[in-house]
Write an enzyme that holds these catalytic residues in place. Structure first.
Site, mmCIF file in Angstrom:
data_model
loop_
_atom_site.group_PDB
_atom_site.id
_atom_site.type_symbol
_atom_site.label_atom_id
_atom_site.label_comp_id
_atom_site.label_asym_id
_atom_site.label_seq_id
_atom_site.Cartn_x
_atom_site.Cartn_y
_atom_site.Cartn_z
ATOM 1 N N ARG A 51 0.153 -1.401 0.472
ATOM 2 C CA ARG A 51 -0.262 0.315 -0.084
ATOM 3 C C ARG A 51 0.943 1.235 -0.077
ATOM 4 O O ARG A 51 1.364 1.283 0.228
ATOM 5 C CB ARG A 51 -1.421 0.224 1.183
ATOM 6 C CG ARG A 51 -0.139 0.154 2.773
ATOM 7 C CD ARG A 51 -0.108 1.300 3.053
ATOM 8 N NE ARG A 51 0.502 1.262 4.068
ATOM 9 C CZ ARG A 51 2.090 2.211 4.448
ATOM 10 N NH1 ARG A 51 2.433 1.721 3.020
ATOM 11 N NH2 ARG A 51 2.681 2.158 5.290
ATOM 12 N N ASP A 60 -1.774 6.014 13.026
ATOM 13 C CA ASP A 60 -2.400 4.353 13.176
ATOM 14 C C ASP A 60 -2.288 3.750 14.584
ATOM 15 O O ASP A 60 -3.358 3.624 15.725
ATOM 16 C CB ASP A 60 -2.513 3.322 12.238
ATOM 17 C CG ASP A 60 -1.330 2.814 11.412
ATOM 18 O OD1 ASP A 60 0.064 3.347 12.332
ATOM 19 O OD2 ASP A 60 -0.890 1.701 11.076
ATOM 20 N N GLY A 165 11.663 -3.028 2.872
ATOM 21 C CA GLY A 165 11.309 -2.076 3.686
ATOM 22 C C GLY A 165 12.301 -0.922 2.481
ATOM 23 O O GLY A 165 12.776 0.292 2.734
ATOM 24 N N ASP A 215 -1.316 -0.759 7.374
ATOM 25 C CA ASP A 215 -1.218 -2.060 6.393
ATOM 26 C C ASP A 215 -1.795 -3.127 6.246
ATOM 27 O O ASP A 215 -2.113 -3.243 4.763
ATOM 28 C CB ASP A 215 -0.033 -2.158 6.719
ATOM 29 C CG ASP A 215 0.858 -1.157 6.326
ATOM 30 O OD1 ASP A 215 1.320 0.246 6.523
ATOM 31 O OD2 ASP A 215 1.961 -0.908 6.811
#
Ligand code: NG1
Length: 538
Positions: A51, A60, A165, A215
């Site tokens: 995403r 979040d 990463g 995510d």
């Protein structure tokens, strides 16, 4: 949005038209390699995408809503459960797992006891992500079918295209697709999206990162063509949000910095430390602003107390004591919290454990047990002021961004001003991430300023930061100019392989979320249903 994970009957159900050709080749390669490695066809493929986060960074895990969207890059797990049990240990099942990039991610074979999945989070091993999805899925299956449930053996071939990463959430894509694969392999005919997301969130925390839930939600719930508004309270909810038609048309560009940010390695001083700082800020504000003895509610955030929990408690108590009949809007509450934070958390250089423990009226040992024992963090001082200021102001920016999207531009012939307002909020996020939350890096700052000079309305880091990717809101007519500026002023100065050069910048179209593709009822190459020319098999 809630409901079961879709079963795709063709790749056209999963990818946008421009991606189908490349994806069909990739899928066919995956299925052919599966056959070669395991000597039999795969039964199904479980798929979850990466995403990009549009706005709402590092909030979040404080349980404030965020606005991500899924991308085309994804994690695919081709699976068969037809595994010979001859050399599997008694009371165990077998997991054979390989990767199409076998030199980088070597194959493994595990005999796992029915009752527990052991994950060594101190070792950085690619299969840990599969195991954490496995563990979460089995917990759910046990809840459904009882403790005697015996997991099926699986042989798996993985193909992941989300760069690790890179800030595009490769780990959530891998964990979500793994959990989905385990559910399907164990006979679940339908997999509920909310259940899958919730288990993927908790599972990922088993790999050593105190992650929020953005995510996994984006990976599972996204719908093609829409961004996703994800809220975490009172329970996890996701709804699609579309962008209004604008003139000039808007494009999201994602640009890699090629600075690898490994959350697992840097967690104690970056990501996990921020999670601790936010929870400590919540507890501190509760102690100095709420009546003595007020307990924050235990919630779904990684350390069970969050800035959102403090927010709700504070205004509930205020309303109760003033007898107010009408609640303030969330926007004005957040503005008030920004002001209160600036006043009450006035130590700019941070707070020591002793200082915080004294205000919370607990010992330093108790503080460590509650806040820093789950995942180790390394810090002499905790920057509670800066972290809370970022979280409250970023939560406010998400609401402003949403209300712009819901308003639609007034002058539809020329929406430049409207576009600029959206972009401005992204730029403010970047400023806050860089200066207040301290999660940017000079390379990302550079990519953002190059893009803005070349015509981007708004540019910022996306995801955890400290490297990784950046996202840019660019008028369609300026995409070329922005790309050229990056090449000239940034990428040409790095030593990049051809592959890296190609992956450096992508135009991001909102993609669809998790899906299952059943292979065994469609032998042969993967099905692509070309809706313009009727049905076709590649
Ligand atoms: P990345 O590292 O970019 O996947 C992380 C967290 C998110 C969120 C963002 C920052 C995980 C799996 N993901 O994203 O939940 O907190 O940072 O907004 O830890």
């Amino acid at each position: 949005m809630a409901g079961p994970v879709p079963v795709a009957s063709s790749l056209s159900d999963i990818y946008t038209v421009d991606a189908i050709g490349t994806q069909a080749k990739r899928w066919n390669n995956l299925l052919a390699r599966f056959q070669t490695i395991y000597g039999q066809p795969a039964e199904f493929v479980a798929r979850s995408p990466g995403r990009v986060n549009i706005i709402g960074e590092h909030i979040d895990y404080s349980l404030y809503p965020v606005l991500p969207m899924a991308i085309t890059a994804d994690s695919l797990l081709a699976v068969s459960t037809n595994v010979a049990s001859t050399n599997t240990k008694e009371g165990h099942y077998k997991i054979k797992i390989a990767n199409v990039q076998d030199a980088k991610f070597p194959a493994h074979e595990f005999d796992i006891p029915y009752e527990a999945v052991d994950i060594d989070a101190t070792v950085h091993e690619w299969t840990n992500y599969f195991k954490s999805g496995l563990r979460g899925a089995l917990e759910l299956l046990r809840k459904k079918h009882g403790n005697d449930f015996e997991p099926k053996s699986m042989q798996i071939l993985m193909d992941g295209t989300v760069p690790a990463g890179g800030g595009l959430s490769s780990s959530a894509a891998f964990v979500s697709s793994s959990a989905l694969a385990v559910m399907v392999a164990n006979g679940e005919k339908t997999v509920d999206k909310t259940e899958l997301t919730e288990l993927a969130i908790v599972s990922e925390r088993a790999v050593g990162v105190n992650s929020g839930g953005m995510d996994q939600s984006a990976s599972v719930f996204s719908e093609r063509g829409s961004a996703l508004f994800v809220s975490f309270t009172p329970s996890l909810k996701a709804r699609p949000v579309s962008f209004p038609k604008t003139n000039p048309e808007l494009t999201f560009l994602i640009a890699q910095s090629f600075v690898t940010a490994d959350k697992f390695v840097t967690g104690p001083v970056h990501y996990n430390l921020r999670v601790v700082e936010c929870s400590l800020a919540a507890a501190y504000l509760n102690a100095v602003l709420n009546p003595p003895g007020t307990q924050l509610p235990s919630d779904a955030s990684p350390l069970s107390v969050s800035l959102h929990g403090f927010h709700e408690t504070y205004f509930a108590l205020q309303e109760h004591s003033s007898g107010a009949t009408k609640s303030k809007s969330t926007e004005s509450q957040l503005e008030e919290l920004v002001a209160l934070t600036a006043e009450k958390l006035d130590k700019r250089d941070g707070y020591t454990r002793e200082e915080i423990a004294a205000v919370l009226n607990i010992s330093v040992d108790e503080l460590n047990k509650k806040f820093t024992s789950r995942f180790p963090v390394r810090a002499e001082k905790f920057k509670l002021r800066q972290r809370a200021l970022h979280v409250f102001s970023e939560a406010l920016r998400v609401l402003k961004f949403m209300s712009l999207l819901e308003q639609q531009p007034t002058n539809t012939d020329d929406t430049s001003e409207y576009n600029a307002q959206l972009g401005d909020l992204l730029n403010q996020t970047q400023d806050s991430c860089r200066d207040v939350y301290e999660c940017s890096c000079k390379e990302i700052d550079e990519l953002c300023s190059i893009a803005r000079k070349a015509g981007s309305y708004g540019s910022r880091l996306t995801g955890a930061g400290w490297g990784g990717c950046s996202v840019h809101l660019v008028p369609a007519g300026k995409v070329k100019a922005v790309r050229e500026a990056w090449e000239r002023e940034y990428y040409s100065k790095l030593d990049l392989s051809e592959e890296q050069k190609e992956a450096a910048v992508v135009v991001s179209k909102p993609g669809s979320g998790s899906a299952v593709y059943l292979v065994d009822d469609k032998p042969g190459p993967v099905v692509v249903d070309d809706r313009d020319r009727g049905s076709e098999v590649y």
